[in-house]
Structures are given as C-alpha cells and as structure tokens.
Design a protein around this motif. Structure first.
Motif, PDB file in Angstrom:
ATOM      1  N   ASP A  14      34.672  97.521  49.558  1.00  0.00           N
ATOM      2  CA  ASP A  14      35.649  98.498  49.063  1.00  0.00           C
ATOM      3  C   ASP A  14      34.958  99.687  48.388  1.00  0.00           C
ATOM      4  N   ILE A  15      33.925 100.180  49.073  1.00  0.00           N
ATOM      5  CA  ILE A  15      33.202 101.375  48.626  1.00  0.00           C
ATOM      6  C   ILE A  15      33.052 102.305  49.824  1.00  0.00           C
ATOM      7  N   SER A  16      32.549 103.494  49.580  1.00  0.00           N
ATOM      8  CA  SER A  16      32.332 104.432  50.677  1.00  0.00           C
ATOM      9  C   SER A  16      31.056 104.069  51.446  1.00  0.00           C
ATOM     10  N   GLN A  17      31.010 104.489  52.691  1.00  0.00           N
ATOM     11  CA  GLN A  17      29.819 104.253  53.507  1.00  0.00           C
ATOM     12  C   GLN A  17      28.627 104.990  52.909  1.00  0.00           C
ATOM     13  N   SER A  18      28.866 106.178  52.361  1.00  0.00           N
ATOM     14  CA  SER A  18      27.750 106.940  51.785  1.00  0.00           C
ATOM     15  C   SER A  18      27.187 106.248  50.542  1.00  0.00           C
ATOM     16  N   ALA A  19      28.043 105.581  49.759  1.00  0.00           N
ATOM     17  CA  ALA A  19      27.554 104.833  48.590  1.00  0.00           C
ATOM     18  C   ALA A  19      26.673 103.679  49.052  1.00  0.00           C
ATOM     19  N   TYR A  20      27.131 102.972  50.072  1.00  0.00           N
ATOM     20  CA  TYR A  20      26.327 101.858  50.590  1.00  0.00           C
ATOM     21  C   TYR A  20      25.020 102.375  51.194  1.00  0.00           C
ATOM     22  N   ASN A  21      25.077 103.486  51.902  1.00  0.00           N
ATOM     23  CA  ASN A  21      23.880 104.077  52.488  1.00  0.00           C
ATOM     24  C   ASN A  21      22.834 104.379  51.416  1.00  0.00           C
ATOM     25  N   LYS A  22      23.285 104.847  50.263  1.00  0.00           N
ATOM     26  CA  LYS A  22      22.350 105.147  49.165  1.00  0.00           C
ATOM     27  C   LYS A  22      21.650 103.879  48.678  1.00  0.00           C
ATOM     28  N   TRP A  23      22.342 102.749  48.711  1.00  0.00           N
ATOM     29  CA  TRP A  23      21.713 101.492  48.305  1.00  0.00           C
ATOM     30  C   TRP A  23      20.620 101.107  49.287  1.00  0.00           C
ATOM     31  N   GLU A  24      20.922 101.219  50.587  1.00  0.00           N
ATOM     32  CA  GLU A  24      19.920 100.872  51.598  1.00  0.00           C
ATOM     33  C   GLU A  24      18.758 101.866  51.605  1.00  0.00           C
ATOM     34  N   ALA A  25      19.019 103.100  51.206  1.00  0.00           N
ATOM     35  CA  ALA A  25      17.968 104.120  51.171  1.00  0.00           C
ATOM     36  C   ALA A  25      17.181 104.076  49.862  1.00  0.00           C
ATOM     37  N   GLY A  26      17.616 103.245  48.925  1.00  0.00           N
ATOM     38  CA  GLY A  26      16.924 103.157  47.643  1.00  0.00           C
ATOM     39  C   GLY A  26      17.212 104.323  46.719  1.00  0.00           C
ATOM     40  N   GLN A  27      18.250 105.091  47.019  1.00  0.00           N
ATOM     41  CA  GLN A  27      18.599 106.249  46.199  1.00  0.00           C
ATOM     42  C   GLN A  27      19.531 105.886  45.049  1.00  0.00           C
ATOM     43  N   ALA A  28      20.103 104.692  45.107  1.00  0.00           N
ATOM     44  CA  ALA A  28      20.997 104.201  44.053  1.00  0.00           C
ATOM     45  C   ALA A  28      20.941 102.688  44.072  1.00  0.00           C
ATOM     46  N   LYS A  29      21.398 102.080  42.987  1.00  0.00           N
ATOM     47  CA  LYS A  29      21.421 100.620  42.876  1.00  0.00           C
ATOM     48  C   LYS A  29      22.853 100.149  42.656  1.00  0.00           C
ATOM     49  N   PRO A  30      23.237  99.046  43.282  1.00  0.00           N
ATOM     50  CA  PRO A  30      24.585  98.509  43.059  1.00  0.00           C
ATOM     51  C   PRO A  30      24.719  97.912  41.661  1.00  0.00           C
TER      52      PRO A  30
END
Length: 126
Positions: A26-42
C-alpha cells in the motif's frame, strides 16, 4: 547482503514487479523503487509487512542491517490501531467489530514486540 539487494532478489524470486510489491505494501511504486535503489529505507512497520508478503522471518530480512536501521521514524504511522478520543462514550463495547479490531491490534503488537525482542538480543550479542 544489503537490504536493497535482498529486496530485489526476494521480489524477483516471486516473479513480481516493483508495482506488485508496492501494491501489496500500500505504497507507491516510486517509494518502493527508492528502497531497492538504496535511496531510502523502509520504516519498521513496512519491514514487518515486507517480511510477511515475502514469507520470510523478519530477522532474516534485517539482520545484516541492524547497525544501519534508522529508528528515528519507528512510529505507528498510518496504523490501523484503534484511537480513542473524546467520543469514547459513544463506543459500543459489545460490538463484534470492536472485539475483532482489538484482537487484531493485540496480534500486531505481539508481532512487533517479538521482533523488537529479537533485535535487542542480536544487538546485545554484538
């Protein structure tokens, strides 16, 4: 293995797109993409959801990250928990829905406490 690498591998093992995972969380695809890219943490809550949807143990998901976990955002954001406010006198305490919600919240709290205890044990061993 880094969290971002682990997320990508788990997703690919399931044959899911980033959009598929984002939808389940229940999040945006771009938010999840940032997690996989290491640009943000869940958040911790999202890490718990990730462990559940990928059907893995929470500790297996985060063990390598424990020194790097950002606990500053470890709040119950967007939590489904019951919030009692000034309308408490209007609550129907015999409501089956209320009882179900309370039980659901207790189960969520038990899971979070169990994972917190595991994290503390790991940190104490270091």
């Amino acid at each position: 293995m880094s969290l971002e690498t682990k997320l990508r591998k788990l997703r690919e093992q399931k044959g899911w797109s980033q959009m598929d995972v984002a939808h389940q969380l229940d999040i945006s695809q771009s938010a999840y993409n940032k997690w996989e890219a290491g640009q943000a943490k869940p958040t911790l809550q999202n890490l718990q959801k990730i462990a559940e949807i990928f059907e893995i143990d929470f500790i297996d998901l985060v063990q390598a990250q424990i020194p790097n976990i950002d606990l500053s955002n470890a709040k119950f954001e967007n939590s489904q928990s019951l919030i009692f406010d000034s309308t408490i006198e209007n609550i129907n305490y015999s409501s089956p829905e209320l009882a179900d919600k309370i039980l659901e919240n207790q189960q969520q709290m038990a899971k979070l406490m169990e994972n917190q205890n595991k994290l503390i044990e790991i940190l104490l061993k270091k």
